[in-house]
Design an enzyme around this catalytic site. Structure first.
Site, PDB file in Angstrom:
ATOM      1  CG  HIS A   1      -6.491   3.091  -0.662  1.00 38.94           C
ATOM      2  ND1 HIS A   1      -7.084   4.323  -0.253  1.00 38.94           N
ATOM      3  CD2 HIS A   1      -5.558   2.867   0.064  1.00 38.94           C
ATOM      4  CE1 HIS A   1      -6.238   4.794   0.503  1.00 38.94           C
ATOM      5  NE2 HIS A   1      -5.179   4.112   0.708  1.00 38.94           N
TER       6      HIS A   1
ATOM      7  CD  GLU B   1      -3.079   1.312   2.254  1.00 37.59           C
ATOM      8  OE1 GLU B   1      -3.476   0.419   2.727  1.00 37.59           O
ATOM      9  OE2 GLU B   1      -3.310   2.430   2.469  1.00 37.59           O
TER      10      GLU B   1
ATOM     11  CG  ASP C   1      -1.152   4.268   3.987  1.00 42.74           C
ATOM     12  OD1 ASP C   1      -1.214   4.594   2.758  1.00 42.74           O
ATOM     13  OD2 ASP C   1      -2.213   4.450   4.677  1.00 42.74           O
TER      14      ASP C   1
HETATM   15 MN    MN Z   1      -3.266   4.298   1.807  1.00 45.10          MN
END
Ligand code: MN
Length: 319
Positions: free
Chosen positions: A160, A7, A280
């Site tokens: 997402h 991610e 992330d």
């Molecule tokens: Mn993200």
């Protein structure tokens, strides 16, 4: 331990305004800094990856991307441009980067064609979809041909988070609860559960859906999904109990959730083959993410699966 992360975001100049539009409360210096990090595919990104022990990052647009564009024809062009740019960056560093296809979900035939192009021609390892598209969720029957192609290509879809289409009343006047604190968990887990209860996984049993943030709270909730829905009159027919689909079709990543309690819950609920490392980037700290998995109370076989083994098998990565 060497890791694969999935991610990990980038942005293109054309899609940056869509991203900035959903960050209205971020101080402009912070938003500028994030943009700079996401426009970069060179030393800064590689250094962040190295600091977490990530040797391969699967890159994806930071949302909403083309899904935020009201004009469907423009969305198709924007998605294609983003994928071409990503393919060029992956080609420059083929040992470090892979790609997730960015898709114009407003136009289902175009999304299918772009998915096919990204996987078959550009070598991408799956797709990322940023939640609903102007209020339309992926359980809408118009997406059945899309799911059919996803299953045939045998690639995962990373679901997402996105902002709510209409803010739930309970979140009014509570700015602390918006976006990643709580709003996105509820929005994204609800989106996934729409796929479960509409029978998408009965029609397409081999779909692989990846959720971030350790499964957006769902691994904690399996027993209750089963026990309560068993009582509902007039429910849509499913071949199995709800938890069956969460255990079979859902994969979760550690993105933005660097805590042993949800990690152990996810592994316990879903199994050692269903949890994958992610950061992330650049919203989270790569060092914190890497140290978390390195120090987590896991046996070494499980740690290896979470770090990279599951990513290799779910995305058919040739590492
Ligand atoms: Mn993200």
């Amino acid at each position: 331990m060497k890791k694969i992360a999935l991610e990990e975001h980038f942005i293109t100049p054309a899609l940056e305004p869509y991203m900035r539009a959903v960050m209205p409360n971020l101080p402009s210096e912070r938003a500028d800094h994030l943009s700079q990090l996401m426009l970069d595919f060179g030393e800064r990104r590689l250094a962040a990856m190295d600091s977490a022990g990530v040797d391969i990052a699967v890159l994806s647009i930071s949302g909403p991307g083309a899904q935020g564009e009201p004009d469907a024809a423009m969305a198709v062009k924007l998605a294609r441009d983003a994928n071409d740019r990503l393919a060029a960056e992956v080609a420059k560093r083929p040992t470090r980067y892979r790609g997730f296809a960015h898709l114009p979900m407003q136009d289902v035939p175009a999304a299918i064609a772009e998915l096919e192009r990204c996987v078959s021609e550009l070598g991408f390892v799956g797709s990322m979809v940023n939640g609903h598209t102007h209020g339309v969720y992926l359980d809408h029957p118009k997406y059945d041909p899309f799911w059919e192609r996803m299953q045939a290509l045998d690639v995962p879809l990373y679901l997402h988070p996105a902002d709510s289409f209409v803010l739930p009343y309970v979140l009014e006047g509570a700015p602390e609860l918006l976006k990643p604190t709580w709003e996105w968990n509820f929005e994204t887990s609800s989106h996934f559960l729409r796929l479960v209860f509409s029978g998408v996984f009965d029609r397409f049993p081999r779909l692989k859906i990846i959720l971030g943030h350790m499964g957006e709270t769902m691994p904690y909730h399996l027993w209750r999904f089963d026990s309560r829905t068993a009582l509902i009159v007039g429910k849509r027919p499913l071949k199995e109990a709800p938890s069956f689909y969460l255990k079979r079709n859902m994969f979760v990543t550690t993105s933005g959730q660097f805590d042993n309690v949800p990690l152990i819950a996810a592994l316990s609920a879903l199994g050692a083959d269903k949890v994958l490392f992610s950061v992330d980037y650049p919203y989270e700290d790569s060092v914190v993410a890497g140290r978390f998995l390195d120090a987590a109370p896991l046996d070494e076989e499980t740690r290896g699966k979470v770090a990279r083994g599951n990513a290799i098998s779910v995305m058919n990565i040739k590492a």
